[in-house]
Motif scaffolding. Sequence first.
Motif, mmCIF file in Angstrom:
data_model
loop_
_atom_site.group_PDB
_atom_site.id
_atom_site.type_symbol
_atom_site.label_atom_id
_atom_site.label_comp_id
_atom_site.label_asym_id
_atom_site.label_seq_id
_atom_site.Cartn_x
_atom_site.Cartn_y
_atom_site.Cartn_z
ATOM 1 N N TYR A 40 0.834 -1.209 0.000
ATOM 2 C CA TYR A 40 0.000 0.000 0.000
ATOM 3 C C TYR A 40 0.869 1.259 0.000
ATOM 4 N N TYR A 41 1.908 1.246 0.833
ATOM 5 C CA TYR A 41 2.790 2.411 0.899
ATOM 6 C C TYR A 41 3.582 2.587 -0.390
ATOM 7 N N LYS A 42 3.898 1.499 -1.059
ATOM 8 C CA LYS A 42 4.580 1.596 -2.352
ATOM 9 C C LYS A 42 3.660 2.240 -3.392
ATOM 10 N N LEU A 43 2.374 1.852 -3.356
ATOM 11 C CA LEU A 43 1.416 2.474 -4.270
ATOM 12 C C LEU A 43 1.286 3.963 -3.984
ATOM 13 N N TYR A 44 1.256 4.309 -2.687
ATOM 14 C CA TYR A 44 1.201 5.727 -2.330
ATOM 15 C C TYR A 44 2.415 6.464 -2.887
ATOM 16 N N THR A 45 3.579 5.874 -2.745
ATOM 17 C CA THR A 45 4.817 6.501 -3.214
ATOM 18 C C THR A 45 4.776 6.758 -4.709
ATOM 19 N N ILE A 46 4.331 5.763 -5.477
ATOM 20 C CA ILE A 46 4.259 5.923 -6.929
ATOM 21 C C ILE A 46 3.267 7.024 -7.293
ATOM 22 N N GLN A 47 2.106 6.999 -6.624
ATOM 23 C CA GLN A 47 1.091 8.017 -6.905
ATOM 24 C C GLN A 47 1.582 9.410 -6.538
ATOM 25 N N ALA A 48 2.241 9.529 -5.395
ATOM 26 C CA ALA A 48 2.759 10.839 -4.959
ATOM 27 C C ALA A 48 3.813 11.349 -5.936
ATOM 28 N N LYS A 49 4.668 10.456 -6.431
ATOM 29 C CA LYS A 49 5.685 10.875 -7.401
ATOM 30 C C LYS A 49 5.035 11.317 -8.707
ATOM 31 N N GLN A 50 3.963 10.626 -9.108
ATOM 32 C CA GLN A 50 3.262 11.045 -10.319
ATOM 33 C C GLN A 50 2.686 12.454 -10.152
ATOM 34 N N ASP A 51 2.122 12.724 -8.980
ATOM 35 C CA ASP A 51 1.576 14.060 -8.718
ATOM 36 C C ASP A 51 2.674 15.121 -8.763
ATOM 37 N N VAL A 52 3.824 14.793 -8.192
ATOM 38 C CA VAL A 52 4.944 15.735 -8.204
ATOM 39 C C VAL A 52 5.406 15.993 -9.627
ATOM 40 N N LEU A 53 5.480 14.938 -10.428
ATOM 41 C CA LEU A 53 5.893 15.099 -11.821
ATOM 42 C C LEU A 53 4.893 15.966 -12.584
ATOM 43 N N THR A 54 3.605 15.767 -12.328
ATOM 44 C CA THR A 54 2.581 16.569 -12.998
ATOM 45 C C THR A 54 2.755 18.048 -12.660
ATOM 46 N N LYS A 55 2.988 18.342 -11.375
ATOM 47 C CA LYS A 55 3.179 19.734 -10.958
ATOM 48 C C LYS A 55 4.447 20.323 -11.574
ATOM 49 N N GLN A 80 -0.040 -2.769 -8.053
ATOM 50 C CA GLN A 80 -1.467 -2.979 -7.804
ATOM 51 C C GLN A 80 -1.827 -4.450 -7.977
ATOM 52 N N THR A 81 -1.239 -5.085 -8.995
ATOM 53 C CA THR A 81 -1.459 -6.523 -9.193
ATOM 54 C C THR A 81 -0.944 -7.320 -7.996
ATOM 55 N N ALA A 82 0.245 -6.954 -7.511
ATOM 56 C CA ALA A 82 0.824 -7.660 -6.362
ATOM 57 C C ALA A 82 -0.081 -7.548 -5.138
ATOM 58 N N LEU A 83 -0.613 -6.344 -4.910
ATOM 59 C CA LEU A 83 -1.500 -6.145 -3.760
ATOM 60 C C LEU A 83 -2.808 -6.911 -3.944
ATOM 61 N N ASN A 84 -3.371 -6.870 -5.135
ATOM 62 C CA ASN A 84 -4.620 -7.591 -5.383
ATOM 63 C C ASN A 84 -4.450 -9.092 -5.177
ATOM 64 N N LYS A 85 -3.289 -9.625 -5.539
ATOM 65 C CA LYS A 85 -3.068 -11.054 -5.365
ATOM 66 C C LYS A 85 -2.918 -11.423 -3.885
ATOM 67 N N LEU A 86 -2.408 -10.501 -3.083
ATOM 68 C CA LEU A 86 -2.389 -10.741 -1.638
ATOM 69 C C LEU A 86 -3.811 -10.841 -1.098
ATOM 70 N N LEU A 87 -4.735 -10.136 -1.750
ATOM 71 C CA LEU A 87 -6.139 -10.171 -1.356
ATOM 72 C C LEU A 87 -6.912 -11.259 -2.100
ATOM 73 N N SER A 142 11.480 9.228 1.663
ATOM 74 C CA SER A 142 11.677 9.233 3.123
ATOM 75 C C SER A 142 10.382 8.874 3.848
ATOM 76 N N ILE A 143 9.263 9.394 3.357
ATOM 77 C CA ILE A 143 7.964 9.066 3.955
ATOM 78 C C ILE A 143 7.677 7.572 3.799
ATOM 79 N N LYS A 144 7.908 7.067 2.581
ATOM 80 C CA LYS A 144 7.671 5.639 2.352
ATOM 81 C C LYS A 144 8.559 4.791 3.255
ATOM 82 N N ASP A 145 9.849 5.120 3.307
ATOM 83 C CA ASP A 145 10.773 4.351 4.143
ATOM 84 C C ASP A 145 10.339 4.369 5.599
ATOM 85 N N TYR A 146 9.864 5.527 6.064
ATOM 86 C CA TYR A 146 9.433 5.636 7.463
ATOM 87 C C TYR A 146 8.300 4.645 7.744
#
Length: 407
Positions: free
Chosen positions: A128-143, A194-201, A391-395
């Motif tokens: 979940y945190y990895k997905l957040y990281t990817i999404q946050a980086k995409q937002d930063v790139l967009t800005k 997302q596939t990896a997380l869905n397979k865990l579920l 850093s947020i993800k690592d934390y």
Amino acid sequence: MKTKNILSVLFILVFSCFSNAQELQSLINEALANNPKIQKFELQHAIASEKVNEVNTLPNTQFGIGYFASEPETRTGAQRFKISAKQMLPWFGSITARENYVNSLADAKYEDIVIAKRQLITDVSQSYYKLYTIQAKQDVLTKNIELLKTYETLALTSVEVGKASAVDVLRLQMRQNELEQLKQVLAQKYLAEQTALNKLLNRESTTVVEVVKELDIPLEKNEIDVKKLELHPELSKYDKLYQSVEQSELLNQKESSPMIGFGLDYIAVSERPNMNFSDNGKDIVMPMVSLSIPIFNKKYKSKTKQHQLMQEELLSQKQERLNKLETLLSKAINNRIASRISYNTQTKNLKQAKDAEEILIKNYETGTIDFNDVLDIQELQLKFQMNQIESIKDYFVQTTIINYLSN
């Protein structure tokens, strides 16, 4: 009930790290309910528990029938056939010892369920945190792309008045292309994670996963009680296995005791012709008691020695695992501290980069701007923003490891 209590504590500890945690909690609940690995361990525990009924039995009752091909003559008549039945009984307490041994194995299997659920919570949270990281980086790139477009507009205006060259515009456009490429790469990484997380579920790979838009590193927490590590289920499992060896030795002692048998022989006898006396043709009924004594008991002594060695091995394995868990916990604690330090540093750097950006904009208002400096500042800002997200993800990733080990 015990599992529910443990998981409730883990939920509180995992979700106290950030406010909007409902989505992650629902994902964890779904994973715990549907994950095949958890179901596998639950079935193994059910099988181990069912074995109690298997061992709670007596040895097979022996039946025999024999026909005298040459009927032996006795005083009361000729013997025709023989029917026998025999039941051996284990020594007192042997069946209870078997049940206790099987129950101890089932208890050890139960620890596998607890460990697997803890690990699953960790895996789902980290994904979940990895997905957040990817999404946050995409937002930063967009800005940043939008920022570069603003700079591109400024550059075009400067070109018109002769204060910048077309090369500056092309540089800004090429930088935008690079960031667009990074966004596309991140989009593919998001789908893979997302596939990896869905397979865990245990659900369809393409199921959309929504993650929180923002995460912040919380304030400093109280010190972690490292002593709780000694109660970790990975170590408790060795205790349960140690107890199962003890029960196995008790069973071994019972099996080395004699077995008592009770039986009955019935022999059919024919009447002697032309004779008249009281026992003529009387059938023979013979109750029997037997005793099975393990005179050659070398194998039982060998089992006792094996059990002693197995217990020593389990103690060594437990200590080895404790050392590894302590190392992992220490690394996670220090890495989390390092993540906080890195986050604070990136925050300071980002503020200074923004200050530099403001200076460049003011210079543009006065008629001078160096678009090489613009690109340098933009790259620095992007670097600091990306590092801040990491850093947020690592934390939070280190927090999941700490929760797995110390709660």
